[in-house]
Design a protein around this motif. Sequence first.
Motif, PDB file in Angstrom:
ATOM      1  N   SER A  76      14.004  -3.048   6.813  1.00  0.00           N
ATOM      2  CA  SER A  76      14.499  -2.387   8.032  1.00  0.00           C
ATOM      3  C   SER A  76      15.969  -2.028   7.911  1.00  0.00           C
ATOM      4  O   SER A  76      16.386  -0.918   8.248  1.00  0.00           O
ATOM      5  CB  SER A  76      14.291  -3.289   9.251  1.00  0.00           C
ATOM      6  OG  SER A  76      12.932  -3.506   9.476  1.00  0.00           O
TER       7      SER A  76
ATOM      8  N   SER B   6      16.512   0.797   5.438  1.00  0.00           N
ATOM      9  CA  SER B   6      16.080   2.077   6.021  1.00  0.00           C
ATOM     10  C   SER B   6      17.233   2.732   6.768  1.00  0.00           C
ATOM     11  O   SER B   6      17.446   3.945   6.683  1.00  0.00           O
ATOM     12  CB  SER B   6      14.908   1.861   6.984  1.00  0.00           C
ATOM     13  OG  SER B   6      13.770   1.421   6.315  1.00  0.00           O
ATOM     14  N   LYS B   7      17.982   1.928   7.485  1.00  0.00           N
ATOM     15  CA  LYS B   7      19.138   2.421   8.247  1.00  0.00           C
ATOM     16  C   LYS B   7      20.158   3.085   7.324  1.00  0.00           C
ATOM     17  O   LYS B   7      20.659   4.167   7.610  1.00  0.00           O
ATOM     18  CB  LYS B   7      19.765   1.243   9.001  1.00  0.00           C
ATOM     19  CG  LYS B   7      21.071   1.531   9.665  1.00  0.00           C
ATOM     20  CD  LYS B   7      21.638   0.262  10.283  1.00  0.00           C
ATOM     21  CE  LYS B   7      23.117   0.398  10.528  1.00  0.00           C
ATOM     22  NZ  LYS B   7      23.737  -0.847  10.961  1.00  0.00           N
TER      23      LYS B   7
ATOM     24  N   GLN C  11      15.986   6.840   5.703  1.00  0.00           N
ATOM     25  CA  GLN C  11      14.554   7.086   5.541  1.00  0.00           C
ATOM     26  C   GLN C  11      13.831   5.755   5.636  1.00  0.00           C
ATOM     27  O   GLN C  11      14.426   4.696   5.448  1.00  0.00           O
ATOM     28  CB  GLN C  11      14.237   7.757   4.202  1.00  0.00           C
ATOM     29  CG  GLN C  11      14.345   6.827   3.000  1.00  0.00           C
ATOM     30  CD  GLN C  11      14.008   7.495   1.693  1.00  0.00           C
ATOM     31  OE1 GLN C  11      14.855   8.232   1.173  1.00  0.00           O
ATOM     32  NE2 GLN C  11      12.830   7.267   1.168  1.00  0.00           N
ATOM     33  N   GLU C  12      12.543   5.825   5.928  1.00  0.00           N
ATOM     34  CA  GLU C  12      11.770   4.593   6.024  1.00  0.00           C
ATOM     35  C   GLU C  12      11.626   3.946   4.651  1.00  0.00           C
ATOM     36  O   GLU C  12      11.267   4.598   3.681  1.00  0.00           O
ATOM     37  CB  GLU C  12      10.372   4.882   6.578  1.00  0.00           C
ATOM     38  CG  GLU C  12       9.520   3.633   6.656  1.00  0.00           C
ATOM     39  CD  GLU C  12       8.055   3.905   6.962  1.00  0.00           C
ATOM     40  OE1 GLU C  12       7.314   2.925   7.129  1.00  0.00           O
ATOM     41  OE2 GLU C  12       7.655   5.079   7.010  1.00  0.00           O
TER      42      GLU C  12
ATOM     43  N   LYS D  72       9.330   1.373   2.985  1.00  0.00           N
ATOM     44  CA  LYS D  72       8.038   0.747   3.248  1.00  0.00           C
ATOM     45  C   LYS D  72       8.057  -0.692   2.747  1.00  0.00           C
ATOM     46  O   LYS D  72       8.263  -0.939   1.565  1.00  0.00           O
ATOM     47  CB  LYS D  72       6.917   1.533   2.569  1.00  0.00           C
ATOM     48  CG  LYS D  72       6.811   2.931   3.105  1.00  0.00           C
ATOM     49  CD  LYS D  72       5.832   3.764   2.328  1.00  0.00           C
ATOM     50  CE  LYS D  72       5.863   5.157   2.918  1.00  0.00           C
ATOM     51  NZ  LYS D  72       5.116   6.120   2.232  1.00  0.00           N
TER      52      LYS D  72
ATOM     53  N   ASP E 113       9.564   8.435  -1.955  1.00  0.00           N
ATOM     54  CA  ASP E 113       9.281   7.223  -1.185  1.00  0.00           C
ATOM     55  C   ASP E 113       9.966   6.022  -1.813  1.00  0.00           C
ATOM     56  O   ASP E 113      10.127   5.950  -3.034  1.00  0.00           O
ATOM     57  CB  ASP E 113       7.776   6.938  -1.131  1.00  0.00           C
ATOM     58  CG  ASP E 113       7.017   7.878  -0.200  1.00  0.00           C
ATOM     59  OD1 ASP E 113       7.661   8.616   0.569  1.00  0.00           O
ATOM     60  OD2 ASP E 113       5.770   7.856  -0.249  1.00  0.00           O
TER      61      ASP E 113
END
Length: 128
Positions: free
Chosen positions: A78, A81-82, A86-87, A89, A110
């Motif tokens: 998490s 991601s910030k 982007q996410e 996973k 990804d």
Amino acid sequence: MADRDFLTIDDFDTEDKTVLVRVDLNSPMDPEGNILDDMRIRSHVATIKELKNAKVVLLAHQSRAGKNDFTTMSPHASKMSKYLGQEIKYIDDIFGTHARQKISSMEKGDVALLENVRFYSEESLERP
């Protein structure tokens, strides 16, 4: 190779490849599982961005079994991601069928973070 004695990411063709990167994300955490200092997470952002044309699978650990901050890598995904915008996973597996399936389904660009490798008992063994 340029005029240096070591290789860098630029010396490799990572286009459309799956790249496994061992990162040091071990961070101080409070009892609720919140990351208190994300310096180590931020330190890997540039490297991960350099691999934007690949599928990037991150391998890391958080603490050791029996310690208060021994936890999953979910909060780290998490937080990362910030910083990457982007996410990331989070895959709650290290090398099982679930992890392999998730990695296979990834697309170029990804980034995934595998579960805490120290959940695998052989990773946690003390070495002389």
